[in-house]
Design a protein around this motif. Sequence first.
Motif, PDB file in Angstrom:
ATOM      1  N   VAL A  65     -24.809-101.744 -16.919  1.00 19.83           N
ATOM      2  CA  VAL A  65     -25.533-100.525 -17.071  1.00 19.83           C
ATOM      3  C   VAL A  65     -26.592-100.605 -16.234  1.00 19.83           C
ATOM      4  N   VAL A  66     -26.940 -99.804 -15.428  1.00 22.93           N
ATOM      5  CA  VAL A  66     -27.985 -99.802 -14.199  1.00 22.93           C
ATOM      6  C   VAL A  66     -28.797 -98.522 -14.588  1.00 22.93           C
ATOM      7  N   ILE A  67     -30.036 -98.682 -15.195  1.00 23.24           N
ATOM      8  CA  ILE A  67     -31.250 -97.708 -15.337  1.00 23.24           C
ATOM      9  C   ILE A  67     -32.131 -97.511 -14.243  1.00 23.24           C
ATOM     10  N   GLY A  68     -32.061 -96.117 -13.805  1.00 29.53           N
ATOM     11  CA  GLY A  68     -32.815 -95.910 -12.551  1.00 29.53           C
ATOM     12  C   GLY A  68     -32.055 -95.743 -11.109  1.00 29.53           C
ATOM     13  N   ALA A  69     -30.684 -95.303 -11.335  1.00 29.50           N
ATOM     14  CA  ALA A  69     -30.042 -95.223 -10.297  1.00 29.50           C
ATOM     15  C   ALA A  69     -29.858 -93.975  -9.543  1.00 29.50           C
ATOM     16  N   GLY A  70     -30.964 -92.853  -9.894  1.00 27.65           N
ATOM     17  CA  GLY A  70     -30.818 -91.695  -9.222  1.00 27.65           C
ATOM     18  C   GLY A  70     -30.566 -91.589  -7.732  1.00 27.65           C
ATOM     19  N   LEU A  71     -31.166 -92.311  -7.068  1.00 34.98           N
ATOM     20  CA  LEU A  71     -30.822 -92.533  -5.427  1.00 34.98           C
ATOM     21  C   LEU A  71     -29.902 -93.844  -5.143  1.00 34.98           C
ATOM     22  N   ALA A  72     -30.189 -94.845  -5.974  1.00 36.82           N
ATOM     23  CA  ALA A  72     -29.215 -95.958  -5.822  1.00 36.82           C
ATOM     24  C   ALA A  72     -29.428 -96.783  -4.584  1.00 36.82           C
ATOM     25  N   LYS A  73     -30.529 -96.411  -3.849  1.00 37.29           N
ATOM     26  CA  LYS A  73     -30.857 -97.165  -2.578  1.00 37.29           C
ATOM     27  C   LYS A  73     -31.171 -98.579  -2.970  1.00 37.29           C
ATOM     28  N   ASP A  74     -31.772 -98.952  -3.893  1.00 35.22           N
ATOM     29  CA  ASP A  74     -32.089-100.397  -4.403  1.00 35.22           C
ATOM     30  C   ASP A  74     -31.115-101.182  -5.414  1.00 35.22           C
ATOM     31  N   VAL A  75     -29.795-100.357  -5.224  1.00 32.80           N
ATOM     32  CA  VAL A  75     -28.915-100.966  -6.192  1.00 32.80           C
ATOM     33  C   VAL A  75     -27.494-101.331  -5.182  1.00 32.80           C
ATOM     34  N   PRO A  76     -27.126-102.577  -5.253  1.00 36.15           N
ATOM     35  CA  PRO A  76     -25.898-102.861  -4.603  1.00 36.15           C
ATOM     36  C   PRO A  76     -24.717-102.402  -5.171  1.00 36.15           C
ATOM     37  N   LEU A  77     -24.540-101.327  -4.914  1.00 37.58           N
ATOM     38  CA  LEU A  77     -23.535-100.328  -5.791  1.00 37.58           C
ATOM     39  C   LEU A  77     -21.997-101.130  -5.698  1.00 37.58           C
ATOM     40  N   MET A  78     -21.870-101.169  -4.327  1.00 37.63           N
ATOM     41  CA  MET A  78     -20.349-101.497  -3.752  1.00 37.63           C
ATOM     42  C   MET A  78     -20.284-102.855  -4.367  1.00 37.63           C
ATOM     43  N   SER A  79     -21.183-103.974  -4.208  1.00 37.83           N
ATOM     44  CA  SER A  79     -20.756-105.234  -4.908  1.00 37.83           C
ATOM     45  C   SER A  79     -20.588-105.167  -6.483  1.00 37.83           C
ATOM     46  N   LEU A  92     -32.382 -89.430 -14.927  1.00 39.43           N
ATOM     47  CA  LEU A  92     -32.272 -88.149 -15.157  1.00 39.43           C
ATOM     48  C   LEU A  92     -31.245 -87.221 -14.783  1.00 39.43           C
ATOM     49  N   MET A  93     -30.854 -87.472 -13.270  1.00 35.96           N
ATOM     50  CA  MET A  93     -30.060 -86.815 -12.529  1.00 35.96           C
ATOM     51  C   MET A  93     -29.855 -87.627 -11.228  1.00 35.96           C
ATOM     52  N   PHE A  94     -28.677 -87.276 -10.656  1.00 37.53           N
ATOM     53  CA  PHE A  94     -28.191 -88.033  -9.486  1.00 37.53           C
ATOM     54  C   PHE A  94     -28.159 -87.255  -8.217  1.00 37.53           C
ATOM     55  N   MET A  95     -28.421 -87.739  -7.005  1.00 39.91           N
ATOM     56  CA  MET A  95     -28.588 -86.908  -5.808  1.00 39.91           C
ATOM     57  C   MET A  95     -27.122 -87.024  -5.253  1.00 39.91           C
ATOM     58  N   PRO A  96     -26.793 -85.894  -4.517  1.00 33.46           N
ATOM     59  CA  PRO A  96     -25.440 -86.107  -4.136  1.00 33.46           C
ATOM     60  C   PRO A  96     -24.778 -87.233  -3.596  1.00 33.46           C
ATOM     61  N   SER A  97     -25.691 -87.934  -2.539  1.00 29.62           N
ATOM     62  CA  SER A  97     -24.911 -89.048  -1.977  1.00 29.62           C
ATOM     63  C   SER A  97     -24.400 -90.039  -3.176  1.00 29.62           C
ATOM     64  N   VAL A  98     -25.034 -90.009  -4.402  1.00 30.24           N
ATOM     65  CA  VAL A  98     -24.664 -91.108  -5.585  1.00 30.24           C
ATOM     66  C   VAL A  98     -23.428 -90.357  -6.115  1.00 30.24           C
TER      67      VAL A  98
END
Length: 279
Positions: A65-79, A92-98
């Motif tokens: 569970v990742v809290i604070g992933a609205g932009l996800a630029k600081d999260v290694p999402l693919m890994s 709270l919400m997610f940008m279109p790229s996420v």
Amino acid sequence: MIVEWIRHTITPAPRPLRRMGVLHDLIAIDARRRRNRRAWTPHLRATHGVILDCAARLDRWDTVVVIGAGLAKDVPLMSLALLFRRVVLVDLMFMPSVRLSAMRMTAVELAPADVTGVLEAVRVLPPGAPLPEPRAAVPAIESADLVISCNTLSQLAHAPARWLAQHHHTDEATLEAFRRALIADHLRVLSEAPCPVCLITDTERQEMTAERPTAAEDLLHGVEPEVEGSAWWWRIAPKPEERLLHDVRHRVIGGWLKGYSASDDSPADLALGPATDPS
């Protein structure tokens, strides 16, 4: 500014979050990242490194569970999506790229949520009513093998405190206690999680002149998380981003959450504070 205005106009977002400035904040922080890409790169790399190091130390990789992933630029999402069967992104919400990334990665799911539990209560708060008590809650935390609170702890109170200041003229002492309570309550919920918790947060803001600090601010308002890991400086606003002659940097800590301490008011004490400044 024009690009940011266009993004704000065309990006889908719930009306209450627009009114409270949440979409504006996400777009602004992403624009700042783009403008200062070189200065931000060490911070983003360090954040990714802490997350992946914590994940590698687990003995089970079912749900993260990742809290604070609205932009996800600081999260290694693919890994994370390759390592875990289920990756739950919370914000709270997610940008279109996420949202697009979540569509492409079957392991990733989005869980829009207010982890403070107070945002809507603050938005509809009657004048003079007591401030709502923090009600921190994290989706999917019961089944998680790892919880990551990523660069969000110092930001939890930003939108509700700004709303209270603008619409209720709440005095600064009450706002300070309110901020501290939200931060402490978030850490309480994390510390009660049934799994290891990775906490990454900025803790201090410094204005720098000629590489020397000339002003400092406690970003956690007296709450002190105990983290086993590393610390680094994030050049969040190199001159002239905010100041013509000053750089702004934040101290960041990242690693395993061990505990926390909070000075002065406990979260429960905040119910006594009125929303409107009597003056």
